[in-house]
Design an enzyme around this catalytic site. Sequence first.
Site, PDB file in Angstrom:
ATOM      1  N   ASP A  69       0.849  -1.183   0.000  1.00 56.12           N
ATOM      2  CA  ASP A  69       0.000   0.000   0.000  1.00 56.12           C
ATOM      3  C   ASP A  69       0.888   1.238   0.000  1.00 56.12           C
ATOM      4  O   ASP A  69       1.985   1.240   0.557  1.00 56.12           O
ATOM      5  CB  ASP A  69      -0.974  -0.003   1.176  1.00 56.12           C
ATOM      6  CG  ASP A  69      -0.365  -0.535   2.475  1.00 56.12           C
ATOM      7  OD1 ASP A  69       0.874  -0.698   2.541  1.00 56.12           O
ATOM      8  OD2 ASP A  69      -1.122  -0.786   3.421  1.00 56.12           O
ATOM      9  N   GLU A 128      -5.863   3.336   3.422  1.00 59.72           N
ATOM     10  CA  GLU A 128      -6.418   4.020   4.594  1.00 59.72           C
ATOM     11  C   GLU A 128      -7.833   4.522   4.339  1.00 59.72           C
ATOM     12  O   GLU A 128      -8.489   5.002   5.253  1.00 59.72           O
ATOM     13  CB  GLU A 128      -5.514   5.198   4.990  1.00 59.72           C
ATOM     14  CG  GLU A 128      -4.098   4.799   5.402  1.00 59.72           C
ATOM     15  CD  GLU A 128      -4.053   4.047   6.735  1.00 59.72           C
ATOM     16  OE1 GLU A 128      -5.109   3.937   7.399  1.00 59.72           O
ATOM     17  OE2 GLU A 128      -2.971   3.564   7.104  1.00 59.72           O
TER      18      GLU A 128
END
Length: 376
Positions: A69, A128
């Site tokens: 990520d 997120e």
Amino acid sequence: MAVSKFIQIRRDLHKIPEIGFKEWKTQQYILDYIGTLSNEHVEVKVWETGVIVKVNGKNPEKIIGYRADIDGLPITEETGYEFASIHEGMMHACGHDVHTTIGLGLLTAAVTERIDDDLVFLFQPAEEGPGGALPMLESEELKEWKPNIILGLHIAPEYPVGTIATKEGLLFANTSELYVDLKGKGGHAAYPHTANDMIVAASHLVTQLQSVISRNVNPLDSAVITIGKITGGTVQNIIAEKSRLEGTIRTLSVESMSRVKSRIEAIIAGIEASFQCEAVIDYGAMYHQVYNHEALTREFMQFVSEQTDMKVITCTEAMTGEDFGYMLQEIPGFMFWLGVNSEYGLHHAKLKPDEEAIEKAIVFLDQYVKWKGTRK
């Protein structure tokens, strides 16, 4: 003292944190680095603000995937780093700069010494929020390169460098955001009987929500409801017409998530009746649990323990949320914690991962991928 190539990459990335689906600088940095590798066996695709890279193997029978990520968080950094964030109010406070750097290191090793199987690297945006894993997984760009096996990691401040921690089966919880908007009737502070006070309504809602965990969830299961933000009102002498609660729900089972949401909705219906108000519920981003493939995880833990310099710890489940869980729903694989020995935890403005962990991770993951990439 000069820092290593990959520590410098991590520092470069640390300077430019960007929130979900706005990782334009990060994407370009990744693309620029891949361009320096200039290898005929490397193929690159861009998806949204992410990057998908394939290294063609010598005699491929499967595709091994690594997911990193790449997004940051809306947190004002307090590390004191010389290479602190140059983006005001944003920080890599969850280690995604480290995850991405390890991915680039593993990619470099794969290009330098190709294995039999194909390797695919998913540099994924928006972990997120609002969530990039599921749409990337479903994208046309990944369809041809969909891995047969996938792995991912997350830094762990509480574990020492040179350590990984994971387990077979459930690793991370199911998670859901929670937003509740309450609307009543405002009024003058001197005449509360003519108004419906949404600050009071919100206060009652917060306290009642805590009973869901203590009275509606099996004590042998685990669940959390946290309200992290409440807004409402304008000045001290006006009764608030509106209020808003923002929070998160986390459970270790899908069944508990369904039960918790059902109870939340029942409680909010009671608040509407009690305070003569209207309520709107939004669950926002919802992440599936991270459930490690038992056999692959067991094999990985054994390999790392017996054939690398890393120490392996069998950990317990965590209430952490991770959209990598969506990938593990469709692709056999696993996630593990990587020890980085930081005094401060994830999502903290002073998080400082030990950079020594970066090259250790690149080395042992390269060993694992080379081993796995020659096995049928």
